[in-house]
Design a protein around this motif. Structure first.
Motif: not given
Ligand SMILES: Cc1cc2nc3c(=O)[nH]c(=O)nc-3n(C[C@H](O)[C@H](O)[C@H](O)COP(=O)(O)OP(=O)(O)OC[C@H]3O[C@@H](n4cnc5c(N)ncnc54)[C@H](O)[C@@H]3O)c2cc1C
Ligand code: FES
Lengths: 380, 92
Positions: A323-328
């Motif tokens: 999920l590019p752009g989704f950071y945890v």
């Protein structure tokens, strides 16, 4: 429709630190969305201790750098009253030969990394904490640069500094849904939609719920931990006393109150933050046995919060490959407060495509599918 | 002088400090409690919370009834750890 470069979900110490570090690096079109007030999650419920006495190189360095930042925080963030740092050490008690061997191994590692913790005999431990019951104690490790700080103030300091740099902080704004339209993420809240190419999930115990909104299976589960505080009394206890064997910790805040908690191995997973009578009795029993002087301290309040537990009790940090752009930034498993200054810096570096000041690959989400778990021997 | 009035006598917090925080955007008792300790003293806010609610109401135009009280947490009165420990089970 509001457009940003980065949206952060969660207004705990992690989210606020990330917001500040992004803005400090010049990325100021940032909005932070928090469903309650800032610190309403684990941050405002935690013991707020910090220690550099860890058992892996990664965690030692992470904690060491985070503490160095914490020591300078009030100055860096121009926070006049300070964040109530108390550095009188952590005394970590050893009751079994196995613990002693592990702790001594940890000490050698810590020493090689410039963390000056040392082994103390039961007698020396009593010099550090005069009323410690040393029955059964084999020894302890002690590092005077460990300590604790006020979690409300640390978070408030980050939030205010972030705001001054242009970050929008929206409290009482729960994220209800997330839509992925190409590279752009649309976050739905009762206050309207927010859009950005980059989204950071810093929702603590609710991080997996946010993940589910984008079809991501995050192995982060909530687990209740209870804690209590007594009336303030004269300063008597310098260090945080921590015991993996009895699974308890106890400290005296600069304000004078004793704060103590315990880990219950039988606690079921879930969002329960109720307080139990059983905890109160167990905690009292264990605390009074270890530190008999506490018998006269009066409990004024007990509460609970959730640990955001990951399978190996280490955080998940970084971008999700699918999920590019989704950071945890979640899964802190009970030690997210102390590393938050570095979490913010590393996450900002990672989001802005810069080299990270410390390696973070070992915290990637993919470790759970490849089986390369991060094993830290020194956790509560 | 009027602003030197103590609103929270357990934690020694003045009306002026509270008004400043409210002006700074802290509009809920929960937020004010966490930044000032008002409500965390031995009386657990029984004395100060209604007074602070009045300040919030005055500053924001909300009605007193609309202002959410922080969660009241156990125990209801301060209890000695020693007394609690006496009643607990013995363990190793
Ligand atoms: C009893 C206890 C003792 C602890 N002791 C220590 C300690 O001594 N030292 C230490 O380092 N750590 C300690 N911890 C752990 C520490 O509190 C956490 O690791 C840390 O606070 C995590 O911060 P966070 O910002 O990641 O999460 P949180 O503070 O939980 O923040 C997440 C935020 O996300 C918000 N949120 C959730 N869902 C949504 C949504 N849908 N929309 C918008 N917002 C949402 C929540 O309201 C919350 O404010 C302790 C924890 C507990 C419970
Ligand atoms: S008067 Fe504020 S807590 Fe007692």
């Amino acid at each position: 429709m509001l457009n940003f470069d980065v949206l952060i979900i969660g207004g705990g110490v992690t989210g606020c630190s990330i917001a500040y570090h992004l803005a400090k690096s010049g990325c100021t079109r940032v909005a932070l969305l928090e469903k309650g007030y800032l610190t309403s999650g684990a941050t405002g419920r935690c013991g707020a201790g910090f220690r550099q006495q860890w058992g892996t190189r990664t965690n030692c360095l992470l904690a060491k750098h985070a503490v160095a930042k914490l020591e300078q925080l009030a100055e860096e963030l121009d926070y006049p009253g300070g964040v109530e740092i108390k550095q009188e050490g952590y005394l970590i008690l050893a009751y079994t030969p196995k613990m002693e061997a592990q702790f001594k191994k940890n000490l050698a590692l810590q020493k090689s990394l410039g963390i000056g913790a040392r082994w103390v005999t039961p007698r020396e431990a009593r010099e550090i904490v005069p009323f410690l019951n040393t029955g059964g104690l084999l020894g302890a490790t002690f590092y005077e640069k460990d300590g604790h700080a006020n979690p409300f103030k640390v978070t408030d300091a980050y939030a205010r500094a972030a705001r001054r740099l242009g970050v929008e902080i929206h409290t009482y704004t729960p994220v209800q849904d997330i839509r992925l339209d190409g590279g752009i993420k649309t976050v739905v809240t009762p206050a309207g939609d927010f859009r950005a190419p980059v989204l950071v999930d810093a929702a603590g115990g609710h991080a997996a719920g946010i993940g589910r909104l984008v079809g991501l299976d995050l192995p982060v589960q909530a687990e209740r931990h209870q804690i209590l505080v007594t009336e303030p009394v004269e300063p008597a206890l310098g260090p945080m006393v921590m015991c993996f064997y009895h699974n308890i910790y106890c400290q005296q805040s600069p304000h004078g109150s004793f704060i103590m908690g315990l880990g219950d191995p039988n606690e079921p997973r879930g969002y329960n933050t109720g307080s139990s009578w059983q905890f109160l009795m167990q905690m009292a029993e264990k605390a009074v046995r270890l530190l008999p002087v506490l018998k006269n301290a009066r409990v004024v309040r007990q509460w609970a919060g959730v640990y955001d537990m990951s399978p190996d009790r280490q955080p998940v940090l970084g971008e999700v490959p699918e999920l590019p752009g989704f950071y945890v930034a979640a899964g802190f498993s009970g030690h997210g407060f102390m590393i938050a200054p570095m979490t913010g810096q590393l996450m900002a570096e990672c989001i802005l495509g810069k080299p990270t000041s410390l390696p973070i690959d070992m915290f990637s989400l993919s470790r759970f599918s490849t089986g390369e778990l991060f094993i830290e021997p020194s956790v509560v | 002088m009027a602003d030197q009035i103590i609103i929270c006598r357990c934690e020694d917090v003045t009306k002026e400090e509270i008004q400043k925080l409210i002006a700074d955007g802290a509009h809920t008792l929960d937020e004010i409690k966490r930044l000032t300790r008002c409500g965390m003293g031995p009386c657990q806010g029984r004395t100060c919370q209604p007074l602070i609610a009045r300040e919030v109401a005055a500053a924001t135009g909300q009605k007193m009834a609309e202002i959410k009280l922080p969660t009241f947490r156990p125990p209801v009165i301060p209890l000695k750890l020693g007394a609690l420990a006496g009643g607990g089970e013995k363990d190793a």
